[in-house]
Design a protein around this motif. Structure first.
Motif, PDB file in Angstrom:
ATOM      1  N   ASP A 137      28.864  48.551  53.189  1.00 42.92           N
ATOM      2  CA  ASP A 137      30.210  48.027  52.953  1.00 42.92           C
ATOM      3  C   ASP A 137      30.368  46.656  53.576  1.00 42.92           C
ATOM      4  O   ASP A 137      29.927  46.439  54.714  1.00 42.92           O
ATOM      5  N   ARG A 138      31.031  45.762  52.863  1.00 45.21           N
ATOM      6  CA  ARG A 138      31.446  44.521  53.527  1.00 45.21           C
ATOM      7  C   ARG A 138      32.526  44.899  54.524  1.00 45.21           C
ATOM      8  O   ARG A 138      33.446  45.658  54.198  1.00 45.21           O
ATOM      9  N   PRO A 139      32.449  44.387  55.752  1.00 45.83           N
ATOM     10  CA  PRO A 139      33.451  44.818  56.745  1.00 45.83           C
ATOM     11  C   PRO A 139      34.848  44.285  56.394  1.00 45.83           C
ATOM     12  O   PRO A 139      34.986  43.174  55.886  1.00 45.83           O
TER      13      PRO A 139
ATOM     14  N   VAL B  69      44.150  51.965  48.865  1.00 45.82           N
ATOM     15  CA  VAL B  69      42.806  51.547  48.451  1.00 45.82           C
ATOM     16  C   VAL B  69      42.851  50.025  48.326  1.00 45.82           C
ATOM     17  O   VAL B  69      43.607  49.486  47.513  1.00 45.82           O
ATOM     18  N   ILE B  70      42.061  49.353  49.156  1.00 51.56           N
ATOM     19  CA  ILE B  70      42.089  47.879  49.166  1.00 51.56           C
ATOM     20  C   ILE B  70      41.016  47.348  48.234  1.00 51.56           C
ATOM     21  O   ILE B  70      39.852  47.723  48.342  1.00 51.56           O
ATOM     22  N   GLY B  71      41.402  46.447  47.332  1.00 45.93           N
ATOM     23  CA  GLY B  71      40.437  45.841  46.404  1.00 45.93           C
ATOM     24  C   GLY B  71      40.811  46.126  44.962  1.00 45.93           C
ATOM     25  O   GLY B  71      41.393  47.180  44.655  1.00 45.93           O
TER      26      GLY B  71
ATOM     27  N   GLY C  89      38.481  45.959  42.282  1.00 50.93           N
ATOM     28  CA  GLY C  89      37.246  46.026  41.500  1.00 50.93           C
ATOM     29  C   GLY C  89      37.064  47.424  40.923  1.00 50.93           C
ATOM     30  O   GLY C  89      37.888  48.322  41.167  1.00 50.93           O
ATOM     31  N   ASN C  90      35.980  47.644  40.202  1.00 54.03           N
ATOM     32  CA  ASN C  90      35.736  48.947  39.585  1.00 54.03           C
ATOM     33  C   ASN C  90      35.498  50.048  40.614  1.00 54.03           C
ATOM     34  O   ASN C  90      35.809  51.203  40.372  1.00 54.03           O
ATOM     35  N   VAL C  91      34.926  49.690  41.762  1.00 55.92           N
ATOM     36  CA  VAL C  91      34.703  50.719  42.778  1.00 55.92           C
ATOM     37  C   VAL C  91      36.045  51.227  43.307  1.00 55.92           C
ATOM     38  O   VAL C  91      36.240  52.435  43.496  1.00 55.92           O
ATOM     39  N   ALA C  92      37.010  50.317  43.502  1.00 55.16           N
ATOM     40  CA  ALA C  92      38.345  50.745  43.946  1.00 55.16           C
ATOM     41  C   ALA C  92      38.957  51.690  42.913  1.00 55.16           C
ATOM     42  O   ALA C  92      39.582  52.695  43.270  1.00 55.16           O
TER      43      ALA C  92
ATOM     44  N   ARG D 151      44.630  41.401  46.502  1.00 53.72           N
ATOM     45  CA  ARG D 151      45.156  40.217  47.203  1.00 53.72           C
ATOM     46  C   ARG D 151      45.544  39.118  46.211  1.00 53.72           C
ATOM     47  O   ARG D 151      46.286  38.207  46.528  1.00 53.72           O
ATOM     48  N   ARG D 152      44.989  39.233  44.978  1.00 51.13           N
ATOM     49  CA  ARG D 152      45.399  38.274  43.927  1.00 51.13           C
ATOM     50  C   ARG D 152      46.177  39.038  42.847  1.00 51.13           C
ATOM     51  O   ARG D 152      46.651  40.139  43.087  1.00 51.13           O
ATOM     52  N   GLY D 153      46.301  38.488  41.658  1.00 48.21           N
ATOM     53  CA  GLY D 153      47.158  39.093  40.637  1.00 48.21           C
ATOM     54  C   GLY D 153      46.393  39.951  39.646  1.00 48.21           C
ATOM     55  O   GLY D 153      45.167  40.096  39.744  1.00 48.21           O
TER      56      GLY D 153
ATOM     57  N   VAL E 114      37.739  49.483  30.155  1.00 48.19           N
ATOM     58  CA  VAL E 114      37.555  50.919  29.922  1.00 48.19           C
ATOM     59  C   VAL E 114      37.977  51.698  31.168  1.00 48.19           C
ATOM     60  O   VAL E 114      38.656  52.725  31.096  1.00 48.19           O
ATOM     61  N   GLU E 115      37.555  51.198  32.334  1.00 44.25           N
ATOM     62  CA  GLU E 115      37.843  51.883  33.590  1.00 44.25           C
ATOM     63  C   GLU E 115      39.344  51.836  33.892  1.00 44.25           C
ATOM     64  O   GLU E 115      39.915  52.807  34.375  1.00 44.25           O
ATOM     65  N   LEU E 116      39.986  50.704  33.588  1.00 43.64           N
ATOM     66  CA  LEU E 116      41.425  50.593  33.844  1.00 43.64           C
ATOM     67  C   LEU E 116      42.200  51.564  32.943  1.00 43.64           C
ATOM     68  O   LEU E 116      43.128  52.245  33.400  1.00 43.64           O
TER      69      LEU E 116
ATOM     70  N   LYS F 266      47.879  40.850  50.723  1.00 41.98           N
ATOM     71  CA  LYS F 266      46.639  40.700  51.511  1.00 41.98           C
ATOM     72  C   LYS F 266      46.743  41.532  52.787  1.00 41.98           C
ATOM     73  O   LYS F 266      47.726  41.373  53.530  1.00 41.98           O
ATOM     74  N   PRO F 267      45.759  42.413  53.067  1.00 48.74           N
ATOM     75  CA  PRO F 267      45.860  43.228  54.287  1.00 48.74           C
ATOM     76  C   PRO F 267      45.705  42.365  55.538  1.00 48.74           C
ATOM     77  O   PRO F 267      44.803  41.522  55.614  1.00 48.74           O
ATOM     78  N   LEU F 268      46.614  42.578  56.498  1.00 44.64           N
ATOM     79  CA  LEU F 268      46.564  41.817  57.755  1.00 44.64           C
ATOM     80  C   LEU F 268      46.119  42.679  58.923  1.00 44.64           C
ATOM     81  O   LEU F 268      45.411  42.217  59.801  1.00 44.64           O
TER      82      LEU F 268
ATOM     83  N   SER G  36      37.647  48.789  49.661  1.00 43.65           N
ATOM     84  CA  SER G  36      36.693  48.649  48.552  1.00 43.65           C
ATOM     85  C   SER G  36      36.602  47.178  48.167  1.00 43.65           C
ATOM     86  O   SER G  36      37.050  46.763  47.101  1.00 43.65           O
ATOM     87  N   ILE G  37      36.071  46.405  49.107  1.00 46.18           N
ATOM     88  CA  ILE G  37      36.103  44.948  48.945  1.00 46.18           C
ATOM     89  C   ILE G  37      34.701  44.384  48.703  1.00 46.18           C
ATOM     90  O   ILE G  37      34.454  43.216  48.929  1.00 46.18           O
ATOM     91  N   GLY G  38      33.818  45.201  48.214  1.00 48.47           N
ATOM     92  CA  GLY G  38      32.473  44.733  47.870  1.00 48.47           C
ATOM     93  C   GLY G  38      31.428  45.268  48.833  1.00 48.47           C
ATOM     94  O   GLY G  38      31.738  45.739  49.932  1.00 48.47           O
ATOM     95  N   TYR G  39      30.187  45.205  48.366  1.00 45.07           N
ATOM     96  CA  TYR G  39      29.061  45.723  49.134  1.00 45.07           C
ATOM     97  C   TYR G  39      28.262  44.563  49.749  1.00 45.07           C
ATOM     98  O   TYR G  39      28.466  43.394  49.410  1.00 45.07           O
TER      99      TYR G  39
ATOM    100  N   GLY H   2      17.681  42.302  41.545  1.00 48.18           N
ATOM    101  CA  GLY H   2      18.927  43.081  41.628  1.00 48.18           C
ATOM    102  C   GLY H   2      19.901  42.565  42.671  1.00 48.18           C
ATOM    103  O   GLY H   2      19.948  41.377  42.983  1.00 48.18           O
ATOM    104  N   TRP H   3      20.675  43.489  43.223  1.00 45.06           N
ATOM    105  CA  TRP H   3      21.736  43.088  44.161  1.00 45.06           C
ATOM    106  C   TRP H   3      21.174  42.483  45.441  1.00 45.06           C
ATOM    107  O   TRP H   3      21.837  41.679  46.085  1.00 45.06           O
ATOM    108  N   ALA H   4      19.963  42.875  45.860  1.00 46.64           N
ATOM    109  CA  ALA H   4      19.361  42.272  47.057  1.00 46.64           C
ATOM    110  C   ALA H   4      19.044  40.796  46.811  1.00 46.64           C
ATOM    111  O   ALA H   4      18.904  40.011  47.737  1.00 46.64           O
TER     112      ALA H   4
ATOM    113  N   ILE I 156      27.111  42.163  42.205  1.00 45.00           N
ATOM    114  CA  ILE I 156      27.954  41.890  41.035  1.00 45.00           C
ATOM    115  C   ILE I 156      27.242  42.302  39.751  1.00 45.00           C
ATOM    116  O   ILE I 156      26.021  42.244  39.667  1.00 45.00           O
ATOM    117  N   GLY I 157      28.058  42.679  38.791  1.00 45.19           N
ATOM    118  CA  GLY I 157      27.517  43.028  37.481  1.00 45.19           C
ATOM    119  C   GLY I 157      27.339  44.519  37.320  1.00 45.19           C
ATOM    120  O   GLY I 157      27.374  45.268  38.297  1.00 45.19           O
ATOM    121  N   VAL I 158      27.153  44.914  36.074  1.00 48.86           N
ATOM    122  CA  VAL I 158      26.996  46.341  35.765  1.00 48.86           C
ATOM    123  C   VAL I 158      25.506  46.706  35.813  1.00 48.86           C
ATOM    124  O   VAL I 158      24.668  45.850  36.108  1.00 48.86           O
ATOM    125  N   ILE I 159      25.197  47.964  35.504  1.00 53.40           N
ATOM    126  CA  ILE I 159      23.815  48.442  35.662  1.00 53.40           C
ATOM    127  C   ILE I 159      22.834  47.581  34.857  1.00 53.40           C
ATOM    128  O   ILE I 159      21.797  47.145  35.363  1.00 53.40           O
TER     129      ILE I 159
END
Ligand code: NAP
Length: 435
Positions: free
Chosen positions: A103-105, A146-148, A150-153, A193-195, A204-206, A269-271, A311-314, A346-348, A353-356
């Motif tokens: 997790d990104r802290p 749930v903060i974020g 993205g699709n994971v959120a 934190r944005r619109g 599809v997920e939304l 934005k969470p403070l 859920s702000i990214g990995y 890949g992600w490393a 970012i991006g799908v499978i």
């Protein structure tokens, strides 16, 4: 002699690289080295348990694993069972495909309180990842943030919102199903934190959030702009317009008997996480957009909640002492090349970012690079790795062993569910001992 290649990590990026290599003109022998007995990484342990269709890609990965030029060494951990230097000594090329599992802290005061969880950990827990089995989050809360955006959120919010009946045909482990069933959650707050235009969800997920049996999505119409502003590509603009239309559609949904509410809150934005040792709330600052960025307005408000999922990214994990970016963990690389005979995909390589399928081009690229960088192979590869592991008493498993474990999971599945996952590594290995 064939070029010997070790791929570290049996997730999507590792399998796409293996597939591209064995289909390329390079005469090669590819071995996939995986820390866990089970292959497929993010497909098994990241994709939501109620998204079984997405996991269908493993059928293609299985075809690759069965190719006679491909070997599988499961339950072999880099750094514990074999070092990166040793692997580089045994193989002509090593490809790092270890993804971004952390997790990104959240990095705000109070983020260490009981009841604050990173999405990577929570997703790992409800997906039966052995590393997160003991997370045992206390889900005894009425209100959850749930903060974020993205699709994971969305995954996290959806799993918290679904009824036991909606989850019954998934491969959710029993312990998670039971904890979710007992959770008294009534209010879910999805915080961006944005619109809505800037949200990173796919449509599809939304749309799924409008079809939940016991949860009604709620949006403040004042937060929905009329149109998507300029500055996006045609494709992006269409995607964002679709999301806006979906959110507008939520305004027309009738609550019916639905008990839970999912509040979409934007420009927040969470403070600070509020409370004593446990989370009691979240302090947020209202934002406005300036050149696409969220800028604080100074106006704050508090949200009462007993759980926070961040859920702000990995981020990727540093590997074998290799240079990497401190914040993202991405391995320092030039277009996938890390050092002589060492590559990353890949992600490393690119960040989370991006799908499978976004990993597929990476695989093709690394195959082209290896074709360019190598003539005939010189290093022994698999037989030498096996000898080293056996000498160290490492209980490595091959692909046929994994298939036996998988068969046991399928045989144990409750009616309608695809499998009953074995969680602990010992439980997986026990299947082989009793075979
Ligand atoms: P993501 O798409 O990058 O979303 C991260 C979200 O966190 C963004 O809304 C971002 O806002 C927000 N954020 C970042 N830092 C923040 C902070 N300090 N405070 C508040 N908000 C913050 O990441 P993800 O959801 O983890 O997904 C990772 C990748 O996996 C994505 O490419 C995703 O599409 C993919 N995925 C796909 C599926 C699917 O297809 N079903 C499912 C799961 C994941 P900003 O935009 O303002 O930075």
């Amino acid at each position: 002699m064939p070029v010997t290649i070790a791929i570290v990590g049996a997730g999507p990026s590792g399998f796409y690289a293996a597939e591209a290599l064995v289909k390329s003109a390079v005469d090669c022998r590819v071995d996939i080295v995986e820390r866990l007995p089970a292959p497929y990484g993010l497909i098994r342990y990241g994709v939501a348990p109620d998204h079984e269709k997405t996991k269908g890609v493993t059928r293609a990965f299985e075809r690759t694993a069965r190719n006679e030029a491909v070997g599988y060494y499961g339950n072999v951990e880099l750094g514990r069972d074999v070092s990166l230097d040793e692997l580089r000594g045994l193989y002509d090329a090593v490809v790092i495909a270890t993804g971004a599992p952390l997790d990104r802290p959240l990095g705000i005061p109070g983020a260490e309180k009981i009841g604050v969880h990173g999405a990577a950990a929570f997703v790992g827990w409800y997906n039966g990842h052995p590393d997160f089995r003991d997370l045992e989050p206390d889900l005894n809360a009425d209100s959850v943030a749930v903060i974020g955006n993205g699709n994971v959120a969305l995954d996290v919010a959806r799993i918290l919102a679904k009824t036991p009946e909606e989850l019954a045909t998934s491969d959710l482990p029993d312990y998670a199903a039971e904890a979710l069933r007992r959770a008294p959650i009534a209010e879910l707050h999805l915080l961006g934190r944005r619109g809505p235009v800037e949200a990173k969800w796919t449509n599809v997920e939304l749309r799924e959030m409008g079809r939940l049996a016991d949860c009604l999505p709620e949006v403040d119409p004042a937060q929905l702009p009329e149109t998507v502003s300029d500055g996006f590509s045609e494709r992006d603009r269409r995607l964002r317009e679709k999301n806006l239309a979906t959110l507008r559609g939520f305004l027309d949904l009738a609550a019916g008997a639905r008990r839970k509410r999912l509040h979409f809150t934007f420009y927040a934005k969470p403070l600070e996480v509020l409370g004593g040792p446990r989370v009691e709330g979240l302090r947020l600052e209202r934002t406005r957009l300036e050149a696409g960025r969220a800028v604080g307005t100074g106006e704050t408000f508090d949200l009462s909640c007993g759980l926070v999922f961040s859920s702000i990214g990995y981020r990727a994990e540093p590997i074998g002492g290799l240079p990497c970016d401190a914040a993202s963990g991405i391995l320092t690389n030039r277009d996938g090349r890390v050092a002589e005979g060492l590559y990353v995909v890949g992600w490393a390589k690119r960040g989370p970012i991006g799908v499978i399928a976004s990993n597929k081009p990476d695989g093709a690229k690394v195959a082209r690079q290896i074709a360019k960088d190598f003539g005939p192979g010189r290093k022994p590869g698999g037989p030498a790795l096996e000898a080293l592991l056996d000498e160290r008493g490492v209980r490595w498993i091959g692909f046929a062993d994994w298939k036996a474990i998988e068969a046991a999971e399928i045989a144990a599945a409750p009616p309608g569910a695809p499998r009953k996952k074995l969680i602990g590594i010992d439980d997986m290995l026990a299947v082989l001992a009793s075979a």
